[in-house]
Write an enzyme that holds these catalytic residues in place. Sequence first.
Site, mmCIF file in Angstrom:
data_model
loop_
_atom_site.group_PDB
_atom_site.id
_atom_site.type_symbol
_atom_site.label_atom_id
_atom_site.label_comp_id
_atom_site.label_asym_id
_atom_site.label_seq_id
_atom_site.Cartn_x
_atom_site.Cartn_y
_atom_site.Cartn_z
ATOM 1 N N LYS A 39 43.881 36.793 1.179
ATOM 2 C CA LYS A 39 42.689 34.869 0.742
ATOM 3 C C LYS A 39 42.209 35.604 -0.293
ATOM 4 C CE LYS A 39 40.438 37.619 4.314
ATOM 5 N NZ LYS A 39 38.351 38.194 3.454
ATOM 6 N N ASP A 71 33.565 32.915 2.792
ATOM 7 C CA ASP A 71 35.132 33.614 3.090
ATOM 8 C C ASP A 71 34.381 34.202 4.463
ATOM 9 O OD1 ASP A 71 36.719 35.445 3.785
ATOM 10 O OD2 ASP A 71 36.106 36.640 1.801
#
Length: 678
Positions: free
Chosen positions: A29, A214
């Site tokens: 990610k 995030d």
Amino acid sequence: MHSLNKRQLEAVLHVHTPALVLAGAGSGKTRVITEKIAHLIRKHDIKPHNIYALTFTNKAAREMKERVSKLLKDDPSKGLNVSTFHNLGLNIIRQEYKALGYKSNFSIMDATDTRQIIKDLLKKQSLDEEALENAQWDISNWKNAHISPQQALEQAEDNLQQARAILYDLYQQQLKAYNAVDFDDLIGLPVRLFDENREILDKWQNKVRYLLVDEYQDTNAAQYALVKQLVGIQARFTVVGDDDQSIYAWRGAQPENLSLLKEDFPNLEVIKLEQNYRSSNRILQSANALIANNPHEFEKSLWSEMGMGDMLRVIACNNENHEAERVISEIIVHKFKNRTQFKDYAILYRGNFQSRLFERALREQNIPYKLSGGQSFFDKTEIKDLLSYLKLIVNPDDDAAFLRVVNTPRREIGATTLTKLASYATQRHVSLFDATQELGLSTVLDEKALKRVSYFGDLVLKWIKDSETLAGTEVIEFIRKLNEDIEYDNWLRETSNTPRQAEKRMENTRDLFQWIERIIDKAKNEDDEDIMLNKIVSYMTLMDMLERNEEEVEQNEVTMMTLHASKGLEFPHVFLIGMEEELLPHKQNLESPGLEEERRLAYVGITRAQRSLTMTYAKKRRKYGEEMRCEPSRFLSELPEDLLDWEGKPGVEISAEEKLEKGNAALDSLKAMLASNG
């Protein structure tokens, strides 16, 4: 971007409508976020200073910024805003302090400071300390849920809740009088400001042309409100998260924020990252099977190209002492067989109390180990003392800082004198420092006490004047001189139990000075030559000791940490200990929704392992002074049987011959290895 997989590439290229990237454990990610930032700058002509990326730790923010800088080495990346939520909130407050009714030199109170303020209020108001024991948590939860003192009072269902809501209101008033904010205010105040001031909101929405978040599953209600405000109707954002790794409900995180996105942004694009680059497929299939027992808004299944890998081992131990001995002997044998290093191993557990026996067993075998999650560097007495001096110099209204340092080192200003000083300051509606400068103080203090208090007030005034125009390296020179002037090293020698402890504490203060030097050097590199004391103090207050440890050079040692602390990390070989009912899942979370979070915690533990995973449990454990039977964790029975090698499974008896055969085989293989080495 040629090395991105199909889904990662889709997440990077999707720009024109809001995106939720469901990123499973180990699915790359961070790479997606950094590549997307580079893509926005190169292909969509968004200026770096109009891109904001938010995460939850300074370490993650730092890594992200470094990776983007490498990607953009031929393109400008200066001005890019990569920070924690709290750092962004601090920047907003710093720029908009007037609209919020603060002075520019506001202080940030940490958890210890706020605890003390609440304690003082309870005494002052003659409120029941025992009944209001968890008031600090309540206040934090209200702030994270974006609930004002007035709303808390309106929603109170009984006298206790009412008392806590009143305490919340008094606490907020006290903070304002100190010209101070707490950690939760760093998010809550900007949200309130944007709610109430359209002009300021427009200004910030113009600054934020694209927002990336995030670890989105860790956001609380106030953080989600801030995200919605910043993106506005343009809704140019990408959030990355994993509902299966949401393990922070106890500090206000709401995994349902992932579902709310679909409601609030109907044209949301959901992109799933399911390819894992960390673990073998046996580990991933076990994790998938476990987490499938939780209800899901979004289904996903992790897979890997790294082969099936070893069987997952489950070991039943007689008791907690046997568990510690067995795990350490497994590490010794595995290391010997596989030529690995100690740093390849991690021991993960639900609660810190579980580490003690393992520490002892590791020490007995002379195995180096690192225990994560100890006392915060910034919670050490000597660090809090020196930071309180700096806080008071930056913000003389900070009574909490004043009270901490007024008699440290000892200045013979006793509790009675301080009570009279506080009473006078309250009547005059001034800070304790301001009270030291008033002529009227002579009406409440005798000559000796007045002389001492006034002398300290004059000292603080001198330090304020001396520091007002200092910037850059001048600041560290001032701080070192302050340390000498108050003879703090002598104070540490006087108050430490041993010379060695005094030396260690002085070493900590030197660490603090070096750290401040690094902050100044970093500011210089970012063209902020004139960084001043107030900015440095704010930055230090927001720092976190765990990140400090992570900055240290990696040593060859076994890692021991809680499951909560392990999130985001990975290790070749993991031992997940204490897999018992009432331990994992914890006895306080045996019902929904707590049970689902415990399952997510076990899932996080399993997905930390790259090559091998061993889970252990004790059949008996000492609790409350007596030995009690333990049941294996229900989570073990939720793992696919064909992926497990379960030693000592309940109901499966091993004959004495089999035990002997197993023991002899292990001994023979060890002898063979020793012979081949000899």
